[in-house]
Design a protein around this motif. Sequence first.
Motif, PDB file in Angstrom:
ATOM      1  N   GLY A   1       0.833  -1.192   0.000  1.00  0.00           N
ATOM      2  CA  GLY A   1       0.000   0.000   0.000  1.00  0.00           C
ATOM      3  C   GLY A   1       0.869   1.244   0.000  1.00  0.00           C
ATOM      4  O   GLY A   1       1.791   1.384  -0.802  1.00  0.00           O
ATOM      5  N   GLY A   2       0.609   2.146   0.929  1.00  0.00           N
ATOM      6  CA  GLY A   2       1.396   3.374   1.014  1.00  0.00           C
ATOM      7  C   GLY A   2       2.543   3.278   1.985  1.00  0.00           C
ATOM      8  O   GLY A   2       3.111   4.310   2.368  1.00  0.00           O
ATOM      9  N   TRP A   3       2.927   2.063   2.362  1.00  0.00           N
ATOM     10  CA  TRP A   3       3.963   1.886   3.382  1.00  0.00           C
ATOM     11  C   TRP A   3       5.207   1.230   2.798  1.00  0.00           C
ATOM     12  O   TRP A   3       5.128   0.352   1.957  1.00  0.00           O
ATOM     13  N   THR A   4       6.359   1.649   3.286  1.00  0.00           N
ATOM     14  CA  THR A   4       7.641   1.008   2.980  1.00  0.00           C
ATOM     15  C   THR A   4       8.049   0.167   4.180  1.00  0.00           C
ATOM     16  O   THR A   4       8.196   0.692   5.298  1.00  0.00           O
TER      17      THR A   4
ATOM     18  N   ARG B   1      -5.153  -4.492   8.836  1.00  0.00           N
ATOM     19  CA  ARG B   1      -5.622  -3.219   9.394  1.00  0.00           C
ATOM     20  C   ARG B   1      -4.508  -2.183   9.408  1.00  0.00           C
ATOM     21  O   ARG B   1      -4.742  -0.996   9.183  1.00  0.00           O
ATOM     22  N   LYS B   2      -3.294  -2.627   9.653  1.00  0.00           N
ATOM     23  CA  LYS B   2      -2.173  -1.698   9.772  1.00  0.00           C
ATOM     24  C   LYS B   2      -1.586  -1.291   8.426  1.00  0.00           C
ATOM     25  O   LYS B   2      -1.080  -0.167   8.282  1.00  0.00           O
ATOM     26  N   LEU B   3      -1.639  -2.207   7.420  1.00  0.00           N
ATOM     27  CA  LEU B   3      -0.865  -1.977   6.203  1.00  0.00           C
ATOM     28  C   LEU B   3      -1.697  -1.828   4.934  1.00  0.00           C
ATOM     29  O   LEU B   3      -1.269  -1.113   4.017  1.00  0.00           O
TER      30      LEU B   3
ATOM     31  N   ARG C   1     -10.644  -5.538   1.575  1.00  0.00           N
ATOM     32  CA  ARG C   1     -10.334  -5.982   0.209  1.00  0.00           C
ATOM     33  C   ARG C   1      -8.814  -5.916   0.006  1.00  0.00           C
ATOM     34  O   ARG C   1      -8.317  -5.060  -0.727  1.00  0.00           O
ATOM     35  N   PRO C   2      -8.082  -6.796   0.671  1.00  0.00           N
ATOM     36  CA  PRO C   2      -6.604  -6.716   0.619  1.00  0.00           C
ATOM     37  C   PRO C   2      -6.063  -6.947  -0.789  1.00  0.00           C
ATOM     38  O   PRO C   2      -6.585  -7.776  -1.536  1.00  0.00           O
ATOM     39  N   ARG C   3      -5.013  -6.218  -1.135  1.00  0.00           N
ATOM     40  CA  ARG C   3      -4.352  -6.361  -2.431  1.00  0.00           C
ATOM     41  C   ARG C   3      -2.997  -7.025  -2.310  1.00  0.00           C
ATOM     42  O   ARG C   3      -2.450  -7.498  -3.302  1.00  0.00           O
ATOM     43  N   HIS C   4      -2.415  -7.017  -1.127  1.00  0.00           N
ATOM     44  CA  HIS C   4      -1.035  -7.492  -0.962  1.00  0.00           C
ATOM     45  C   HIS C   4      -0.931  -8.710  -0.044  1.00  0.00           C
ATOM     46  O   HIS C   4      -0.134  -9.608  -0.313  1.00  0.00           O
TER      47      HIS C   4
END
Length: 228
Positions: free
Chosen positions: A132-135, A204-206, A212-215
């Motif tokens: 998502g928007g996290w590294t 929830r965190k990432l 609808r998880p993508r990763h």
Amino acid sequence: MTRILVVDDEPAMLKALQVNLRARCFTVDIAADGRRALLEAIRNPPDAVLLDLVLPQIDGHHVLRALRAWSQVPVIILSGRTGADEKVAALDAGADDYVTKPFAMNELLARLRAVLRRPAFPAAAPQAALIGGWTIDLAGCTVRRTDGGDASVRLTPTEWRILTILLRHPGRLVTSQQLLREAWGREHERKTNYLRVYFAALRRKLEPDPARPRHLLTEPGMGYRFEP
């Protein structure tokens, strides 16, 4: 105890291997067709596989390729096919050894002991990954906004263990049993409820949309997958 999965459509061969392996204190699972073999490998991950090539439903070549999509378990081919091309194809597809039928039981057992002695080198985890928007910085154990913002996410030690295992195999299925074994130990391999709780927390965190998880994906009845 060391678990061996024996896959062969000949009842006499299955029985002979089962008796000889159990006599040497191995735990033995058997399968008479390719579909059953893959189900057994997922439900009870073996330490080694003895695999015939000519099987009903799914042949041995397809079983081997399917196993190699998510596991580095040692595989010894047991086959009546003696051609060099057949052996090369099986070894190139990921088999660790090839034994031609008929064979001496002592020779097969020696080859089995040899593959079980080989050290298992786990795939190195990548240093960083994007979800998502996290590294995700695995070396530094930090999760920060990819856009450079100040926000960060705290993961528990167990969440880090699970995430690291998953990120070692991008795009590949990691079975529930493998995750449980590596994160908690072999005695917890059947406690799949642990994973449901932790994956819900990780999403929830990432994930941008945890519903609808993508990763961080679930493969029902099998395990989980990290999709970059």
